[in-house]
Scaffold this motif. Structure first.
Motif, mmCIF file in Angstrom:
data_model
loop_
_atom_site.group_PDB
_atom_site.id
_atom_site.type_symbol
_atom_site.label_atom_id
_atom_site.label_comp_id
_atom_site.label_asym_id
_atom_site.label_seq_id
_atom_site.Cartn_x
_atom_site.Cartn_y
_atom_site.Cartn_z
ATOM 1 N N GLU A 1 15.992 -0.631 87.644
ATOM 2 C CA GLU A 1 15.341 -1.771 86.993
ATOM 3 C C GLU A 1 15.790 -1.879 85.534
ATOM 4 O OE1 GLU A 1 11.254 -0.932 87.579
ATOM 5 O OE2 GLU A 1 11.161 -1.853 89.559
ATOM 6 N N ILE A 2 15.932 -0.738 84.858
ATOM 7 C CA ILE A 2 16.428 -0.749 83.476
ATOM 8 C C ILE A 2 17.851 -1.292 83.445
ATOM 9 C CG2 ILE A 2 17.038 0.707 81.503
ATOM 10 C CD1 ILE A 2 14.771 2.570 82.331
ATOM 11 N N PHE A 3 18.674 -0.873 84.411
ATOM 12 C CA PHE A 3 20.049 -1.369 84.489
ATOM 13 C C PHE A 3 20.051 -2.882 84.670
ATOM 14 C CE2 PHE A 3 23.949 -2.516 86.631
ATOM 15 C CZ PHE A 3 24.915 -1.777 85.965
ATOM 16 N N SER A 60 22.587 8.201 85.322
ATOM 17 C CA SER A 60 21.332 8.840 85.735
ATOM 18 C C SER A 60 20.877 8.397 87.123
ATOM 19 C CB SER A 60 20.226 8.506 84.717
ATOM 20 O OG SER A 60 19.946 7.116 84.709
ATOM 21 N N LEU A 61 21.576 7.431 87.716
ATOM 22 C CA LEU A 61 21.175 6.921 89.034
ATOM 23 C C LEU A 61 21.779 7.772 90.143
ATOM 24 C CD1 LEU A 61 21.657 3.066 88.443
ATOM 25 C CD2 LEU A 61 19.517 4.359 88.407
ATOM 26 N N PRO A 62 21.120 7.833 91.305
ATOM 27 C CA PRO A 62 21.687 8.566 92.450
ATOM 28 C C PRO A 62 22.943 7.860 92.952
ATOM 29 C CG PRO A 62 19.694 7.378 93.074
ATOM 30 C CD PRO A 62 19.781 7.297 91.586
ATOM 31 N N ASN A 86 24.005 6.707 95.776
ATOM 32 C CA ASN A 86 23.886 5.551 96.670
ATOM 33 C C ASN A 86 23.569 4.266 95.916
ATOM 34 O OD1 ASN A 86 21.308 6.643 96.068
ATOM 35 N ND2 ASN A 86 20.418 5.491 97.741
ATOM 36 N N ILE A 87 23.008 4.375 94.696
ATOM 37 C CA ILE A 87 22.745 3.198 93.866
ATOM 38 C C ILE A 87 23.864 3.014 92.843
ATOM 39 C CG2 ILE A 87 21.128 2.143 92.243
ATOM 40 C CD1 ILE A 87 18.884 3.654 93.570
ATOM 41 N N ARG A 88 24.374 4.141 92.321
ATOM 42 C CA ARG A 88 25.386 4.083 91.259
ATOM 43 C C ARG A 88 26.713 3.515 91.759
ATOM 44 N NH1 ARG A 88 25.280 9.070 89.881
ATOM 45 N NH2 ARG A 88 27.071 9.807 91.074
ATOM 46 N N ASN A 89 27.151 3.933 92.931
ATOM 47 C CA ASN A 89 28.486 3.542 93.407
ATOM 48 C C ASN A 89 28.667 2.027 93.538
ATOM 49 O OD1 ASN A 89 29.219 6.229 93.500
ATOM 50 N ND2 ASN A 89 28.694 6.494 95.659
ATOM 51 N N PRO A 90 27.691 1.265 94.101
ATOM 52 C CA PRO A 90 27.885 -0.186 94.185
ATOM 53 C C PRO A 90 27.890 -0.879 92.821
ATOM 54 C CG PRO A 90 26.217 0.560 95.756
ATOM 55 C CD PRO A 90 26.482 1.697 94.830
#
Length: 223
Positions: free
Chosen positions: A5-7, A64-66, A68-72
């Motif tokens: 959400e911050i991103f 800081s994201l996992p 599965n969320i960071r890669n996309p």
């Protein structure tokens, strides 16, 4: 507020800046008078600096994201970096082209400053700064809440461990008392066993004496 959400919040701020910069590069600067063009150029330069700062913050949040969320999101952030580089080049080209055109046409400075554009730009920057402060406050409040929850869990764990320690101590005391009683009981049983053996010998002796006495009496009487 979660990291994703911050991103997304930073992304909205960046897209707003990108739209403002693109409008200045494509529409406002080419048509502006000299003094207005200088003002718009400075505003666009500051907005590009803000865009760089927001992208840096987005990179920090992305780490800081996992996975599965960071890669996309990684290709999207890379695209934003390229867009900023392109906007910087376009801004320089547009400003230089406008300046060259003015020199060729002999255009002079009008000394007229567009205060409405300045006011809107300052208000937009103020709103963006306020949103960042609010976002930072929310993040600090979230961190404070997590810290309080962690402290409460720690206190609860310590209380549980203390109760368990007291139970172990009481159990140990009970076992110690039971061991003492068992030892005493074993001593009593051994004493009773010795007395029982002694009583058996005494009973056997008495019976033997009685047998002897009876035998003597019979002998004296019929002998």
């Amino acid at each position: 507020m979660s990291g994703s959400e911050i991103f997304e919040t930073y992304q909205k701020e960046y897209l707003t800046l990108q739209e403002s910069i693109s409008d200045k590069v494509k529409n406002l600067i080419p048509q502006a008078k000299p003094d207005q063009r200088k003002l718009l150029f400075n505003q666009a330069t500051r907005e590009l600096e803000e865009a760089d700062e927001i992208i840096s913050q987005m990179e920090v949040e992305l780490q800081s994201l996992p996975p599965n969320i960071r890669n996309p999101l990684t290709p999207r952030l890379k695209s934003y970096k390229n867009d900023v580089k392109t906007l910087k080049k376009d801004l320089q080209k547009t400003n230089s082209a406008a300046s060259d055109r003015e020199q060729l046409l002999g255009a002079g400075g009008s000394h007229v400053i567009d205060f409405e554009v300045t006011s809107m730009d300052q208000r937009s920057r103020l709103l963006q700064g306020t949103e960042r402060l609010q976002d930072g406050s929310r993040r600090l409040e979230e961190a404070r809440r997590i810290a309080i929850e962690t402290e409460n869990v720690g206190i609860s764990t310590l209380e549980t461990l203390n109760r368990q320690r007291e139970q172990i101590l009481r159990t140990r005391d009970t076992l110690s008392s039971a061991d003492t009683w068992i030892t005493k009981s074993q001593g009593i049983l051994k004493t009773m066993q010795r007395r029982l053996v002694t009583n058996k010998f005494m009973t056997a002796g008495i019976i033997a004496i009685l047998v002897v006495i009876i035998a003597v009496i019979i002998y004296l009487k019929w002998g």
